[in-house]
Design an enzyme around this catalytic site. Sequence first.
Site, mmCIF file in Angstrom:
data_model
loop_
_atom_site.group_PDB
_atom_site.id
_atom_site.type_symbol
_atom_site.label_atom_id
_atom_site.label_comp_id
_atom_site.label_asym_id
_atom_site.label_seq_id
_atom_site.Cartn_x
_atom_site.Cartn_y
_atom_site.Cartn_z
ATOM 1 N N ASP A 30 -8.308 56.842 16.246
ATOM 2 C CA ASP A 30 -8.770 57.012 14.939
ATOM 3 C C ASP A 30 -7.992 55.838 13.751
ATOM 4 O O ASP A 30 -6.496 55.668 14.286
ATOM 5 C CB ASP A 30 -8.481 58.655 14.388
ATOM 6 C CG ASP A 30 -9.246 58.795 12.952
ATOM 7 O OD1 ASP A 30 -9.930 59.975 13.140
ATOM 8 O OD2 ASP A 30 -9.189 58.460 11.913
ATOM 9 N N THR A 84 -20.500 58.901 7.766
ATOM 10 C CA THR A 84 -21.688 58.793 7.961
ATOM 11 C C THR A 84 -22.518 59.031 6.592
ATOM 12 O O THR A 84 -23.009 59.708 6.071
ATOM 13 C CB THR A 84 -23.344 58.775 8.564
ATOM 14 O OG1 THR A 84 -22.434 60.153 9.042
ATOM 15 C CG2 THR A 84 -22.921 57.774 9.783
ATOM 16 N N THR A 122 -24.404 61.365 12.843
ATOM 17 C CA THR A 122 -25.746 61.372 11.706
ATOM 18 C C THR A 122 -26.303 60.201 10.896
ATOM 19 O O THR A 122 -25.339 59.982 10.248
ATOM 20 C CB THR A 122 -25.551 62.704 10.368
ATOM 21 O OG1 THR A 122 -24.573 64.292 10.971
ATOM 22 C CG2 THR A 122 -27.251 63.354 10.219
ATOM 23 N N LYS A 211 -33.010 65.952 14.274
ATOM 24 C CA LYS A 211 -31.077 65.762 14.024
ATOM 25 C C LYS A 211 -31.501 66.246 12.561
ATOM 26 O O LYS A 211 -31.270 67.249 12.520
ATOM 27 C CB LYS A 211 -30.983 64.789 13.807
ATOM 28 C CG LYS A 211 -29.559 64.819 13.282
ATOM 29 C CD LYS A 211 -28.686 65.988 13.194
ATOM 30 C CE LYS A 211 -27.000 66.365 12.419
ATOM 31 N NZ LYS A 211 -27.005 67.075 12.244
ATOM 32 N N ASN A 215 -32.523 70.389 10.756
ATOM 33 C CA ASN A 215 -31.324 71.021 9.417
ATOM 34 C C ASN A 215 -31.899 71.397 8.609
ATOM 35 O O ASN A 215 -32.057 72.783 7.323
ATOM 36 C CB ASN A 215 -30.113 70.523 9.479
ATOM 37 C CG ASN A 215 -28.810 70.107 9.881
ATOM 38 O OD1 ASN A 215 -28.640 71.027 10.861
ATOM 39 N ND2 ASN A 215 -27.473 69.901 9.920
ATOM 40 N N GLY A 265 -24.494 74.715 1.336
ATOM 41 C CA GLY A 265 -23.351 73.702 1.235
ATOM 42 C C GLY A 265 -23.112 73.624 2.384
ATOM 43 O O GLY A 265 -24.116 73.621 3.348
ATOM 44 N N CYS A 268 -23.197 69.465 6.097
ATOM 45 C CA CYS A 268 -24.152 69.299 6.296
ATOM 46 C C CYS A 268 -25.687 69.104 5.953
ATOM 47 O O CYS A 268 -26.673 68.449 6.103
ATOM 48 C CB CYS A 268 -24.160 69.397 8.400
ATOM 49 S SG CYS A 268 -23.698 68.256 8.880
ATOM 50 N N LYS A 326 -18.302 78.515 3.798
ATOM 51 C CA LYS A 326 -18.941 79.123 4.645
ATOM 52 C C LYS A 326 -17.782 79.873 5.225
ATOM 53 O O LYS A 326 -16.947 79.252 5.344
ATOM 54 C CB LYS A 326 -19.758 78.584 5.789
ATOM 55 C CG LYS A 326 -18.768 77.721 6.939
ATOM 56 C CD LYS A 326 -20.139 77.505 7.915
ATOM 57 C CE LYS A 326 -20.114 77.981 9.467
ATOM 58 N NZ LYS A 326 -18.926 78.934 9.768
HETATM 59 N N1 LIG Z 1 -18.387 67.966 10.318
HETATM 60 C C1 LIG Z 1 -19.601 68.751 10.113
HETATM 61 O O1 LIG Z 1 -19.793 69.297 10.611
HETATM 62 C C2 LIG Z 1 -20.558 67.771 11.143
HETATM 63 C C3 LIG Z 1 -21.098 68.628 12.074
HETATM 64 C C4 LIG Z 1 -22.811 68.118 12.170
HETATM 65 C C5 LIG Z 1 -23.024 66.556 12.278
HETATM 66 N N2 LIG Z 1 -21.733 65.467 11.685
HETATM 67 C C6 LIG Z 1 -21.657 64.385 12.294
HETATM 68 O O2 LIG Z 1 -19.979 63.958 12.164
HETATM 69 C C7 LIG Z 1 -20.456 63.018 12.054
HETATM 70 C C8 LIG Z 1 -18.271 62.913 11.539
HETATM 71 O O3 LIG Z 1 -18.136 63.730 10.628
HETATM 72 P P1 LIG Z 1 -16.641 64.607 10.564
HETATM 73 O O4 LIG Z 1 -17.140 66.092 9.909
HETATM 74 O O5 LIG Z 1 -16.032 65.097 12.099
HETATM 75 O O6 LIG Z 1 -15.899 63.391 9.402
HETATM 76 P P2 LIG Z 1 -14.858 63.292 9.264
HETATM 77 O O7 LIG Z 1 -14.762 62.450 7.580
HETATM 78 O O8 LIG Z 1 -13.869 65.237 9.213
HETATM 79 O O9 LIG Z 1 -13.781 62.458 10.265
HETATM 80 C C9 LIG Z 1 -14.379 61.070 11.044
HETATM 81 C C10 LIG Z 1 -12.774 60.368 11.139
HETATM 82 O O10 LIG Z 1 -13.682 59.150 11.959
HETATM 83 C C11 LIG Z 1 -12.215 58.419 11.287
HETATM 84 N N3 LIG Z 1 -12.589 56.722 11.907
HETATM 85 C C12 LIG Z 1 -13.755 56.032 10.462
HETATM 86 N N4 LIG Z 1 -13.642 54.342 11.254
HETATM 87 C C13 LIG Z 1 -12.806 55.095 12.646
HETATM 88 C C14 LIG Z 1 -13.040 54.312 13.520
HETATM 89 N N5 LIG Z 1 -14.278 52.607 12.924
HETATM 90 N N6 LIG Z 1 -12.490 54.006 14.591
HETATM 91 C C15 LIG Z 1 -11.680 54.874 14.736
HETATM 92 N N7 LIG Z 1 -12.042 56.054 13.834
HETATM 93 C C16 LIG Z 1 -12.773 55.690 12.688
HETATM 94 C C17 LIG Z 1 -11.490 58.621 10.772
HETATM 95 O O11 LIG Z 1 -10.310 58.385 9.925
HETATM 96 C C18 LIG Z 1 -11.798 60.104 10.012
HETATM 97 O O12 LIG Z 1 -10.611 60.480 11.141
HETATM 98 C C19 LIG Z 1 -21.177 62.547 10.443
HETATM 99 O O13 LIG Z 1 -21.370 61.596 10.444
HETATM 100 C C20 LIG Z 1 -21.071 63.784 10.069
HETATM 101 O O14 LIG Z 1 -22.604 63.704 9.433
HETATM 102 C C21 LIG Z 1 -20.270 66.538 11.329
#
Ligand SMILES: NC(=O)c1ccc[n+]([C@@H]2O[C@H](COP(=O)([O-])OP(=O)(O)OC[C@H]3O[C@@H](n4cnc5c(N)ncnc54)[C@H](O)[C@@H]3O)[C@@H](O)[C@H]2O)c1
Length: 457
Positions: A30, A84, A122, A211, A215, A265, A268, A326
């Site tokens: 990270d 994203t 995503t 994907k 949803n 809400g 996603c 939720k």
């Molecule tokens: N949270 C959910 O419920 C969920 C469910 C399905 C899909 N997703 C998808 O998963 C992806 C991530 O979601 P999330 O909720 O975990 O995001 P988040 O913001 O909680 O975490 C993302 C992490 O990536 C790190 N990061 C960014 N760029 C980086 C890089 N170049 N190198 C290393 N670390 C880097 C950030 O510091 C952060 O800690 C999104 O595309 C989201 O749409 C999320």
Amino acid sequence: MDVAVIGLGKLGSPMAAIFASLGHNTIGVDMVPATVEKINRLEPPVFEPGLKELLLQTGGRLRATSNLAEAVQNSRISFVIVPTPSEKNGSFSMKYAEAAAREIGFALLGRTDPHLVVLTSTVMPGDTDAVFIKALESASGQKVGSNIGVCYSPEFIALGTCIRDFLHPDLVLIGESDSASGKLLADFYQTLHQSNPGISRMAIVNAEITKISLNSFVTMKISFANMIASICENFPEGNVDDVTKALGHDSRIGAKYFRGSVSFGGPCFPRDNRALARLGMDLGKEMALPEATDKINNSQLDRVLTIINNLDPRGLTVGILGLAYKPGTNVVEKSFGIALADALAERGLPVIAHDFHARIPAVMSMNQDIEFTDSVEECCKRSDIIIVALPCAEYGNLPREVLCESKRPKVILDCWRLNKLSDFADVAKVIALGTGDVQKVANKSFSPPLVQPFKVS
Ligand SMILES: NC(=O)c1ccc[n+]([C@@H]2O[C@H](COP(=O)([O-])OP(=O)(O)OC[C@H]3O[C@@H](n4cnc5c(N)ncnc54)[C@H](O)[C@@H]3O)[C@@H](O)[C@H]2O)c1
């Protein structure tokens, strides 16, 4: 397997912990130093039930770093789970995913050992190829499909139940650049999944479309149930649970996510639905289904505000139970509870709220100042109108003694029909959303009578 997990956020940190706890040597990456430090101390960097315990079961197989190149070079598979964020037009930004692809590419420059890159974030259909693979190929100097393979493999998990959802998926989706890459990932997943999910392998673009379609379909089902709920409210004996439970027995429909309550809400559902609409519009298609889903969802707040308006709320305090999107999470993104609290406070009503996990994120994301209580009892005690806004089990057991003690009659508006409201009928005016209770209350306005109409936007 030696694996890297790039992005240790809400999804990435539980995934890294799961991989390591099930025997894989896992390097988390990270860009935020505090996140790296926390993982190395086996402390959860995000709130997720069970994550703390899982981190303690990783047996020395999990470490974190901010050095992406080192993590990739010491792994066979790199999972990319970076944000994203949604653009204004509904599509998803690739800026973080593209930057990660470029960094991975540089790390693989000149290397001949095979490496699989799995994009889990995503993305908009077409972007894995047009943006992610393009950046990876240009930085690594190698064509994807030989030494370097790429899969697009999103997770269908919900915050609050991340670990369970990850270990027991209904389906597994693998979009693959080549069949060896898809097989490697499918074999890796076999070491993790405790259910026996159907694994669907396909071209990358089809996985991307699947994907957001999944949803979008689920949200369409939620909006359909909410539409039926609002119809049931117009009949004295109307009850959405009777209708959706019966419909849910039909295997073509199914009972899940078919409850008839308030808006959906979270990080996603709303944006994936909008992204499908955006994609279709860009392709010149009629996208009436996701658009209608969105429209119905956005009308849920007004539906509840109208009920509150009919109670003549002037001079009354509204208590909201549940502000997260939720149960079991502290995420408040596009949550119904937040929207309701903001709307009521904006209209000058005193609002107090309770949430088990989301108090701080709620304060940070709300436009209005509201009061919080530490307990459900206190929230009920100090409110005239008690609104159950979240389907937490604890909110299904409202403290009857508190209502009995109250000098003023209270109203319970149970949006999720968690409580057996007939047990409260002698001590409160009870309204189960999605039932004929709504119409009965609308007919008998709560006293004192309205002087100035309470405006609903
Ligand atoms: N949270 C959910 O419920 C969920 C469910 C399905 C899909 N997703 C998808 O998963 C992806 C991530 O979601 P999330 O909720 O975990 O995001 P988040 O913001 O909680 O975490 C993302 C992490 O990536 C790190 N990061 C960014 N760029 C980086 C890089 N170049 N190198 C290393 N670390 C880097 C950030 O510091 C952060 O800690 C999104 O595309 C989201 O749409 C999320």
